[in-house]
Design a protein around this motif. Sequence first.
Motif, PDB file in Angstrom:
ATOM      1  N   SER A   1       0.840  -1.200   0.000  1.00 51.49           N
ATOM      2  CA  SER A   1       0.000   0.000   0.000  1.00 51.49           C
ATOM      3  C   SER A   1       0.879   1.255   0.000  1.00 51.49           C
TER       4      SER A   1
ATOM      5  N   LYS B   1       1.178   5.501   0.986  1.00 55.39           N
ATOM      6  CA  LYS B   1       0.610   6.592   1.782  1.00 55.39           C
ATOM      7  C   LYS B   1       1.579   7.761   1.618  1.00 55.39           C
ATOM      8  N   SER B   2       1.037   8.923   1.307  1.00 54.78           N
ATOM      9  CA  SER B   2       1.968  10.013   1.009  1.00 54.78           C
ATOM     10  C   SER B   2       1.510  11.330   1.598  1.00 54.78           C
TER      11      SER B   2
ATOM     12  N   ASP C   1      -1.300  12.824  -0.960  1.00 57.83           N
ATOM     13  CA  ASP C   1      -2.462  11.973  -1.262  1.00 57.83           C
ATOM     14  C   ASP C   1      -3.628  12.750  -1.875  1.00 57.83           C
TER      15      ASP C   1
ATOM     16  N   GLU D   1      -3.580   6.265  -5.592  1.00 61.34           N
ATOM     17  CA  GLU D   1      -2.573   5.253  -5.318  1.00 61.34           C
ATOM     18  C   GLU D   1      -1.858   4.795  -6.585  1.00 61.34           C
TER      19      GLU D   1
END
Length: 609
Positions: A370, A372-373, A376, A381
Motif C-alpha cells: 500500500s 501513503k503520502s 495523497d 494510489e
Amino acid sequence: MFRSHTCGELRLTQAGSSVTLAGWVQTVRKFGAITFVDLRDRYGITQLVFNEGFNQQLDENPLGREFVLQAKGTVIERSNKNPAIPTGEIELEVSAFTILNKSAVPPFTIQDDTDGGDDIRMKYRYLDLRRNAVKKNLELRYAVNRSARNYLHENAFMDIETPFLIKSTPEGARDFVVPSRMNQGQFYALPQSPQTFKQLLMVSGYDRYYQIVKCFRDEDLRADRQPEFTQIDCEMAFVEQEDILNMFETLIKRIFKDVKHIDYTDAVERMTWEDAMWQYGNDKPDIRFDMKICTLKKPSTVYFNKQDHATLINDAGFVVFDAAESVMAIAVPGGATFTRKQLDELTEWVKRPQIGMKGLAYIRYNEDGSLKSSIDKFYNEDRLKGIAAASGAHPGDIVLILAGAEERTRKATSELRLEMGKQLGLRKEDEFKLLWVLDFPLFEYAEEENRWVARHHPFTSPKPSQIQTMIENDPLIHDAANYLSHPYAQIKANAYDMVLNGNEIGGGSIRIFQRELQEKMFAALGMSEEEALHKFGFLLGAFEYGAPPHGGIAFGFDRLCSILGGSESIRDFIAFPKNNSGRDVMLDAPSSIDEKQLVELGIGVRDEG
Ligand code: ASP
C-alpha cells in the motif's frame, strides 16, 4: 653513544642484556619506595624502574613530564605484564640516568586522548606531533609518498623540480605573490600547480614526469582547505586518455595495497559527467551506495539531454510541483518505517539555509504494497505507484521528493542522498570505491562576464571529434539567457577526475599541443591575442618546436592521505598546517614586516624626512 635501542624495541628475548635508552618522560609513578617511569620516543614506550637507591637523587632532581632522559640498565621480565604495548613483557631496571634536558609543564597531555583543544594544540604543534595519533597520520602520509614514488619510478617517471617563483598560472584561483627586490614594482607568483612547466618538460622530451609538490592558492578558505597543499603531479607524452586512466588507477591500487594492504581487484568504474550529475546530482558521486536521483521534472533549458518523468506528476492540480522548475526524488531503502518525527527532522534538514529547500514531500511504500503520502490529496494510489516505480522504490522504502529551481534542487537532492546514506550506514569508512568521471564540458559559462571560462584549465583539449566545432564557431555569446544553445556549451573535454568515496582525489586532461588550437582556446576564453602572448607567449612559442601529444593528472596528496587514514580533516595529515583563517598560529604568520624591508622591496613609504 646516546642509546643502544629505541623505546619500542626491547622484548623478553633480550632479558638480561645491558642497554641504554633515551626519550621523553611520559609519566612518573611512585609505588612505595620504587619509581616507575614510562619513557617514550618515536618508536614506542618502555617502562623504567628506579629502585630505592635512586630516591635521594630523584628527590633532589625530580623528573617531570616531557623531561629528556637517558637511562642505562638491565632488561628484566616484568611481573605485571602489559599486553597493550609491544614492550609490555619487559622493563628496564635502571642503573644510571642522566637528565639531558628539562621541560616546562606541557600545556596539554601528550596522550592519545589529550585534554588539549584544537587551538592550543595548533599553537604547540611540535608537542602535538609527539602524540601517537598525529604521528600515525604522518607515518601514513610517508607510506603513501613512498608507495607513489616507487610505482612511478618503476614506470620510468622522473622527479623533476619546477620553480616556486614564477609568473601567474591561472587555475581558477587567486595567486599568492612575492615582491621582487631586484625588479622593483614587479612580482613573482607562487605556482597554483606546475601545469605549464610539466607541459614544457614534455616538449623537452622528458616523457614521464612526476613531482610530489607544494601548490599555492589564495582562495577563501572553505572548511578543510589549505592555502598551501601538496599534489602528486604527473605528466606523460605520447598518450591517449586510456593510457592515463590505466597508469593512474594502477597507481592508486598500488597505494591501497602498500598502505592499507587492500587488494583492489575490481575494475575502476567509469561514468560520464552528465550521468554523474543526472543520477547523483554532483560530479564526484559516492558510489558505495545506490539511491540514484529520479528526475520527475526538468526545465527545457537545461544541459542534460535526458528524459524526465513529467507525465507522472503533471495535471494533478498540485501547485507546488506545477510551479517548480524541477522535481526530483530518491527512494530510501527501508524508509517506509520512518516515524513522523524523523520526517519532520528531515524536513527541517532540507529547509536549512545550506540546503535551501521549501519543504519535503514523501511517499511511503509500505511492506504490504500500500502507499501513503504527503500528497495523497492530489495523487491516487496508482499515480503514487508510478512515481515510486520510477524512483526505483521497493515495498518497505520511502520516496523523498524535492521541488524547486533546477540547480538548487539537484544539489539539495544530492545532499539529501548523502545524508540518508550516512544515516543508514551505507558510507562505510573501510570500503573504498574508485570512480573515473569522464567527458566533462570543456567550458563553463561565467554569467557576470558573459563569457566562457575553462572548466578544468585553458590547456585542456576538446574531444577530438569536437575540435572542428570549436574552430568553426564564434565564441561570443549573443543570447546570454540562452547560452546553453551556443555550440560551445556542448563541447566535451578530454578530461577526467578520479573520485574516491565521494571525494575528488585527482583530475587531469589530455592537453592541447598545437599552437593554433591553444590560441583559439585563449580567444574562446575572451583573451586578446596580445594578452595571450603576454601571459603565455612562452608556451605558444614552445608549441612551435615539436610539442608531442601529451596529458597528465594531479592527485590531491593531503586529501588522499586523509581518506586512507579514515579522517575528515586534511589538517591532521600535515605536519605544520594553517588554521581555517589561513594562519599559522604557531609562527603567528602572516605578520607585518619592517618598514625597512618594505622600502627595500619598493612597496613601502620612504621617509624623506
Ligand atoms: N594542474 C591541474 C590541477 O592542479 C592538474 C592537471 O591538469 O594535471 O588541477
